[in-house]
Design a protein around this motif. Sequence first.
Motif, PDB file in Angstrom:
ATOM      1  N   ASP A  19      40.990  60.222  31.279  1.00 56.26           N
ATOM      2  CA  ASP A  19      40.166  59.119  30.795  1.00 56.26           C
ATOM      3  C   ASP A  19      39.474  58.451  31.978  1.00 56.26           C
ATOM      4  O   ASP A  19      40.143  57.901  32.856  1.00 56.26           O
ATOM      5  CB  ASP A  19      41.085  58.131  30.061  1.00 56.26           C
ATOM      6  CG  ASP A  19      40.368  56.929  29.479  1.00 56.26           C
ATOM      7  OD1 ASP A  19      39.189  56.692  29.816  1.00 56.26           O
ATOM      8  OD2 ASP A  19      41.009  56.212  28.688  1.00 56.26           O
ATOM      9  N   THR A  21      37.937  55.727  32.201  1.00 55.37           N
ATOM     10  CA  THR A  21      38.144  54.279  32.285  1.00 55.37           C
ATOM     11  C   THR A  21      39.458  53.912  32.980  1.00 55.37           C
ATOM     12  O   THR A  21      39.662  52.767  33.353  1.00 55.37           O
ATOM     13  CB  THR A  21      38.119  53.606  30.893  1.00 55.37           C
ATOM     14  OG1 THR A  21      39.244  54.042  30.141  1.00 55.37           O
ATOM     15  CG2 THR A  21      36.825  53.899  30.163  1.00 55.37           C
ATOM     16  N   GLU A  22      40.350  54.892  33.152  1.00 53.76           N
ATOM     17  CA  GLU A  22      41.641  54.664  33.808  1.00 53.76           C
ATOM     18  C   GLU A  22      41.596  54.967  35.303  1.00 53.76           C
ATOM     19  O   GLU A  22      42.609  54.801  35.989  1.00 53.76           O
ATOM     20  CB  GLU A  22      42.721  55.532  33.149  1.00 53.76           C
ATOM     21  CG  GLU A  22      43.025  55.145  31.722  1.00 53.76           C
ATOM     22  CD  GLU A  22      43.690  53.781  31.632  1.00 53.76           C
ATOM     23  OE1 GLU A  22      44.492  53.432  32.505  1.00 53.76           O
ATOM     24  OE2 GLU A  22      43.379  53.042  30.674  1.00 53.76           O
ATOM     25  N   ASN A  30      28.625  55.973  34.072  1.00 54.50           N
ATOM     26  CA  ASN A  30      28.519  55.985  32.624  1.00 54.50           C
ATOM     27  C   ASN A  30      27.382  56.925  32.229  1.00 54.50           C
ATOM     28  O   ASN A  30      26.297  56.850  32.792  1.00 54.50           O
ATOM     29  CB  ASN A  30      28.219  54.558  32.137  1.00 54.50           C
ATOM     30  CG  ASN A  30      27.915  54.503  30.665  1.00 54.50           C
ATOM     31  OD1 ASN A  30      28.385  55.333  29.894  1.00 54.50           O
ATOM     32  ND2 ASN A  30      27.127  53.529  30.274  1.00 54.50           N
ATOM     33  N   ALA A  45      33.525  53.666  25.444  1.00 54.02           N
ATOM     34  CA  ALA A  45      34.862  53.563  26.044  1.00 54.02           C
ATOM     35  C   ALA A  45      34.838  52.621  27.248  1.00 54.02           C
ATOM     36  O   ALA A  45      35.749  51.800  27.430  1.00 54.02           O
ATOM     37  CB  ALA A  45      35.370  54.939  26.452  1.00 54.02           C
ATOM     38  N   ILE A  46      33.799  52.706  28.062  1.00 52.50           N
ATOM     39  CA  ILE A  46      33.678  51.844  29.242  1.00 52.50           C
ATOM     40  C   ILE A  46      33.539  50.381  28.832  1.00 52.50           C
ATOM     41  O   ILE A  46      34.198  49.505  29.398  1.00 52.50           O
ATOM     42  CB  ILE A  46      32.508  52.317  30.131  1.00 52.50           C
ATOM     43  CG1 ILE A  46      32.911  53.616  30.842  1.00 52.50           C
ATOM     44  CG2 ILE A  46      32.091  51.246  31.129  1.00 52.50           C
ATOM     45  CD1 ILE A  46      31.794  54.304  31.609  1.00 52.50           C
ATOM     46  N   ARG A  48      34.440  49.001  25.916  1.00 49.15           N
ATOM     47  CA  ARG A  48      35.679  48.561  25.259  1.00 49.15           C
ATOM     48  C   ARG A  48      36.732  48.177  26.291  1.00 49.15           C
ATOM     49  O   ARG A  48      37.420  47.173  26.152  1.00 49.15           O
ATOM     50  CB  ARG A  48      36.228  49.658  24.342  1.00 49.15           C
ATOM     51  CG  ARG A  48      35.544  49.696  23.012  1.00 49.15           C
ATOM     52  CD  ARG A  48      36.240  50.663  22.079  1.00 49.15           C
ATOM     53  NE  ARG A  48      35.596  50.646  20.784  1.00 49.15           N
ATOM     54  CZ  ARG A  48      35.616  51.660  19.936  1.00 49.15           C
ATOM     55  NH1 ARG A  48      36.262  52.770  20.239  1.00 49.15           N
ATOM     56  NH2 ARG A  48      35.007  51.578  18.782  1.00 49.15           N
ATOM     57  N   LYS A  49      36.867  48.986  27.317  1.00 45.40           N
ATOM     58  CA  LYS A  49      37.897  48.753  28.339  1.00 45.40           C
ATOM     59  C   LYS A  49      37.462  47.691  29.348  1.00 45.40           C
ATOM     60  O   LYS A  49      38.269  46.874  29.782  1.00 45.40           O
ATOM     61  CB  LYS A  49      38.186  50.075  29.050  1.00 45.40           C
ATOM     62  CG  LYS A  49      39.385  50.043  29.933  1.00 45.40           C
ATOM     63  CD  LYS A  49      40.631  50.289  29.126  1.00 45.40           C
ATOM     64  CE  LYS A  49      41.740  50.757  29.997  1.00 45.40           C
ATOM     65  NZ  LYS A  49      42.469  51.837  29.461  1.00 45.40           N
ATOM     66  N   GLY A  50      36.190  47.693  29.719  1.00 44.98           N
ATOM     67  CA  GLY A  50      35.695  46.773  30.740  1.00 44.98           C
ATOM     68  C   GLY A  50      35.247  45.429  30.221  1.00 44.98           C
ATOM     69  O   GLY A  50      35.107  44.471  30.982  1.00 44.98           O
ATOM     70  N   LYS A  80      36.395  44.283  33.437  1.00 49.99           N
ATOM     71  CA  LYS A  80      37.847  44.353  33.596  1.00 49.99           C
ATOM     72  C   LYS A  80      38.346  45.727  34.049  1.00 49.99           C
ATOM     73  O   LYS A  80      39.560  45.926  34.164  1.00 49.99           O
ATOM     74  CB  LYS A  80      38.536  43.978  32.280  1.00 49.99           C
ATOM     75  CG  LYS A  80      38.300  42.537  31.857  1.00 49.99           C
ATOM     76  CD  LYS A  80      39.044  42.209  30.584  1.00 49.99           C
ATOM     77  CE  LYS A  80      38.061  42.209  29.440  1.00 49.99           C
ATOM     78  NZ  LYS A  80      38.638  41.916  28.151  1.00 49.99           N
ATOM     79  N   LEU A  81      37.441  46.663  34.304  1.00 47.92           N
ATOM     80  CA  LEU A  81      37.854  47.977  34.801  1.00 47.92           C
ATOM     81  C   LEU A  81      38.388  47.843  36.223  1.00 47.92           C
ATOM     82  O   LEU A  81      38.112  46.857  36.910  1.00 47.92           O
ATOM     83  CB  LEU A  81      36.669  48.953  34.791  1.00 47.92           C
ATOM     84  CG  LEU A  81      36.098  49.307  33.423  1.00 47.92           C
ATOM     85  CD1 LEU A  81      34.804  50.080  33.574  1.00 47.92           C
ATOM     86  CD2 LEU A  81      37.106  50.104  32.615  1.00 47.92           C
ATOM     87  N   LYS A  82      39.101  48.836  36.689  1.00 50.03           N
ATOM     88  CA  LYS A  82      39.603  48.830  38.068  1.00 50.03           C
ATOM     89  C   LYS A  82      38.456  48.958  39.071  1.00 50.03           C
ATOM     90  O   LYS A  82      38.587  48.531  40.208  1.00 50.03           O
ATOM     91  CB  LYS A  82      40.593  49.983  38.262  1.00 50.03           C
ATOM     92  CG  LYS A  82      41.857  49.840  37.428  1.00 50.03           C
ATOM     93  CD  LYS A  82      42.727  51.077  37.541  1.00 50.03           C
ATOM     94  CE  LYS A  82      43.897  50.993  36.570  1.00 50.03           C
ATOM     95  NZ  LYS A  82      44.670  52.233  36.539  1.00 50.03           N
TER      96      LYS A  82
END
Length: 189
Positions: A19, A21-22, A30, A45-46, A48-50, A80-82
């Motif tokens: 994934d 995003t992990e 993207n 996905a980006i 939603r996670k970020g 909020k992604l790493k």
Amino acid sequence: MVQTRFKIGNVTVRLIQGDITEQDVDVIVNAANSYLKHGGGVALAIVRKGGEIIQKESDEWVKRNGPVPEGEVAVTTAGKLKAKYVVHAVGPKFGDPEGDVKLRNAIRNSILKAEELGQSSIALPAISTGIYGYPYERCAQIMADIVKELSPSLNNLKEIRVVLWGQEAFETFRRIFHEKLSGYTSSCD
């Protein structure tokens, strides 16, 4: 996590089944559309996670600059992604007579943007292979060529990850990268 590594000069290239995003990297790429509307696939996905800040910044980018041409990139923060940044790369639809050139540019411009931003690591998806229909094999060939071409001249980037969703994509990219990068050090985990 299944992965394969190559070393090209000072750059480590990793193929990872997982994934995007992990990934703990500075820049996530993207696979975007020209209007940076992140409604499906990797883009959704980006966001939603970020977080919605990525879509908000994307909307602002388009408002200021207009649609992103195919083969070009735009940059936002990563919410909020790493990662610190998201580079939104607009790839072509399969069947476009200029598709390979546009895909090559999207991949090249993503890597060069991370280098320009002074970042040391980047994660790329298989751009244009989702709803845009590019075959994994063709995308892998283009990406391996670009990575091989650019890696020796990169000063800031030390790691390029190609993050693939699903076994078929991973196996196809692994086979192509082994063929194209056969003269470089490789290992599998």
